[in-house]
Design a protein around this motif. Structure first.
Motif, mmCIF file in Angstrom:
data_model
loop_
_atom_site.group_PDB
_atom_site.id
_atom_site.type_symbol
_atom_site.label_atom_id
_atom_site.label_comp_id
_atom_site.label_asym_id
_atom_site.label_seq_id
_atom_site.Cartn_x
_atom_site.Cartn_y
_atom_site.Cartn_z
ATOM 1 N N LEU A 35 0.830 -1.200 0.000
ATOM 2 C CA LEU A 35 0.000 0.000 0.000
ATOM 3 C C LEU A 35 0.868 1.256 0.000
ATOM 4 N N LEU A 36 1.877 1.279 0.825
ATOM 5 C CA LEU A 36 2.796 2.416 0.871
ATOM 6 C C LEU A 36 3.537 2.553 -0.462
ATOM 7 N N GLY A 37 3.962 1.438 -1.026
ATOM 8 C CA GLY A 37 4.635 1.463 -2.318
ATOM 9 C C GLY A 37 3.744 1.997 -3.419
ATOM 10 N N PHE A 38 2.478 1.609 -3.419
ATOM 11 C CA PHE A 38 1.533 2.122 -4.410
ATOM 12 C C PHE A 38 1.408 3.629 -4.300
ATOM 13 N N LYS A 39 1.297 4.130 -3.083
ATOM 14 C CA LYS A 39 1.173 5.577 -2.871
ATOM 15 C C LYS A 39 2.435 6.310 -3.323
ATOM 16 N N VAL A 40 3.600 5.760 -3.003
ATOM 17 C CA VAL A 40 4.862 6.384 -3.417
ATOM 18 C C VAL A 40 4.975 6.387 -4.941
ATOM 19 N N GLY A 41 4.663 5.266 -5.569
ATOM 20 C CA GLY A 41 4.722 5.183 -7.025
ATOM 21 C C GLY A 41 3.757 6.136 -7.689
ATOM 22 N N TRP A 42 2.539 6.212 -7.173
ATOM 23 C CA TRP A 42 1.532 7.099 -7.747
ATOM 24 C C TRP A 42 1.944 8.559 -7.592
ATOM 25 N N MET A 43 2.382 8.924 -6.399
ATOM 26 C CA MET A 43 2.750 10.321 -6.164
ATOM 27 C C MET A 43 3.985 10.725 -6.975
ATOM 28 N N SER A 44 4.936 9.828 -7.128
ATOM 29 C CA SER A 44 6.109 10.166 -7.942
ATOM 30 C C SER A 44 5.698 10.372 -9.395
ATOM 31 N N SER A 45 4.746 9.613 -9.881
ATOM 32 C CA SER A 45 4.263 9.785 -11.251
ATOM 33 C C SER A 45 3.506 11.099 -11.407
ATOM 34 N N VAL A 46 2.628 11.395 -10.479
ATOM 35 C CA VAL A 46 1.829 12.617 -10.557
ATOM 36 C C VAL A 46 2.711 13.854 -10.410
ATOM 37 N N ARG A 68 10.217 2.060 -10.396
ATOM 38 C CA ARG A 68 11.277 1.047 -10.431
ATOM 39 C C ARG A 68 11.684 0.647 -9.016
ATOM 40 N N VAL A 69 11.809 1.629 -8.133
ATOM 41 C CA VAL A 69 12.158 1.336 -6.740
ATOM 42 C C VAL A 69 11.060 0.505 -6.079
ATOM 43 N N VAL A 70 9.816 0.894 -6.298
ATOM 44 C CA VAL A 70 8.683 0.156 -5.725
ATOM 45 C C VAL A 70 8.648 -1.276 -6.253
ATOM 46 N N LEU A 71 8.908 -1.452 -7.542
ATOM 47 C CA LEU A 71 8.902 -2.792 -8.129
ATOM 48 C C LEU A 71 10.006 -3.667 -7.542
ATOM 49 N N VAL A 72 11.182 -3.113 -7.366
ATOM 50 C CA VAL A 72 12.289 -3.888 -6.780
ATOM 51 C C VAL A 72 11.939 -4.320 -5.353
ATOM 52 N N VAL A 73 11.396 -3.401 -4.565
ATOM 53 C CA VAL A 73 11.001 -3.750 -3.190
ATOM 54 C C VAL A 73 9.923 -4.828 -3.207
ATOM 55 N N HIS A 74 8.962 -4.684 -4.100
ATOM 56 C CA HIS A 74 7.876 -5.662 -4.182
ATOM 57 C C HIS A 74 8.414 -7.039 -4.580
ATOM 58 N N LEU A 75 9.278 -7.085 -5.573
ATOM 59 C CA LEU A 75 9.802 -8.380 -6.026
ATOM 60 C C LEU A 75 10.689 -9.033 -4.974
ATOM 61 N N GLU A 77 7.094 -14.153 -2.658
ATOM 62 C CA GLU A 77 7.503 -15.552 -2.504
ATOM 63 C C GLU A 77 8.000 -16.129 -3.821
ATOM 64 N N ARG A 78 7.341 -15.754 -4.933
ATOM 65 C CA ARG A 78 7.739 -16.218 -6.266
ATOM 66 C C ARG A 78 7.877 -15.003 -7.186
ATOM 67 N N PRO A 79 9.025 -14.352 -7.133
ATOM 68 C CA PRO A 79 9.197 -13.097 -7.871
ATOM 69 C C PRO A 79 9.058 -13.236 -9.383
ATOM 70 N N GLU A 80 9.398 -14.394 -9.944
ATOM 71 C CA GLU A 80 9.291 -14.553 -11.397
ATOM 72 C C GLU A 80 7.830 -14.505 -11.843
ATOM 73 N N LEU A 81 6.929 -15.060 -11.033
ATOM 74 C CA LEU A 81 5.504 -14.983 -11.359
ATOM 75 C C LEU A 81 4.969 -13.561 -11.180
ATOM 76 N N GLU A 82 5.420 -12.891 -10.146
ATOM 77 C CA GLU A 82 5.009 -11.507 -9.921
ATOM 78 C C GLU A 82 5.484 -10.615 -11.065
ATOM 79 N N LEU A 83 6.706 -10.809 -11.519
ATOM 80 C CA LEU A 83 7.237 -10.014 -12.624
ATOM 81 C C LEU A 83 6.447 -10.272 -13.904
ATOM 82 N N GLY A 84 6.086 -11.513 -14.143
ATOM 83 C CA GLY A 84 5.252 -11.835 -15.301
ATOM 84 C C GLY A 84 3.913 -11.135 -15.241
ATOM 85 N N LEU A 85 3.315 -11.087 -14.064
ATOM 86 C CA LEU A 85 2.036 -10.400 -13.887
ATOM 87 C C LEU A 85 2.187 -8.899 -14.122
#
Length: 87
Positions: free
Chosen positions: A7-18, A34-41, A45-53
Motif C-alpha cells: 500500500l505504501l509502495g503504491f502511494k509512493v509510485g503514484w505520487m512520484s508519477s503525478v 522502479r524502486v517500488v517494483l524492486v522492493v515488491h519483487l 515468494e515467487r518473484p518470477e511470477l510476480e514479474l510476469g504479472l
C-alpha cells in the motif's frame, strides 16, 4: 506487513508519477516505480511470477490506453510519441 508495504509502495509510485508529470520531471515516475517494483519483487515468494504479472498488466494497460487514444476518447495534452500510442 506485506500488505502495508504494498500500500505504501503504491502511494509512493503514484505520487512520484503525478508530481513528475506536474513538474515536467518525466524521469521521476519511472524512477519511483522502479524502486517500488524492486522492493515488491524482493518480498514476493515467487518473484518470477510476480514479474510476469507486472509485465502482462503493463502491456494490457498500454494497449488499452493506446486504443482509447487512437479512437479519440483520450488525449494527452503534454504530447505523445505517435497519435495512436499512449505515452
Amino acid at each position: 506487513m506485506h500488505i502495508l508495504i504494498n500500500l505504501l509502495g503504491f502511494k509512493v509510485g503514484w505520487m512520484s508519477s503525478v508530481l513528475g508529470a506536474a513538474r515536467d520531471m518525466r524521469w521521476l515516475g519511472p524512477a519511483g516505480l522502479r524502486v517500488v517494483l524492486v522492493v515488491h519483487l524482493r518480498q514476493a515468494e515467487r518473484p518470477e511470477l510476480e514479474l510476469g504479472l507486472v509485465v502482462a498488466c503493463c502491456v494490457l494497460g498500454a494497449l488499452f490506453d493506446s486504443i482509447l487514444a487512437a479512437t479519440g476518447w483520450l488525449s494527452y495534452p503534454s504530447g505523445q510519441f505517435a497519435p495512436i500510442l499512449a505515452p
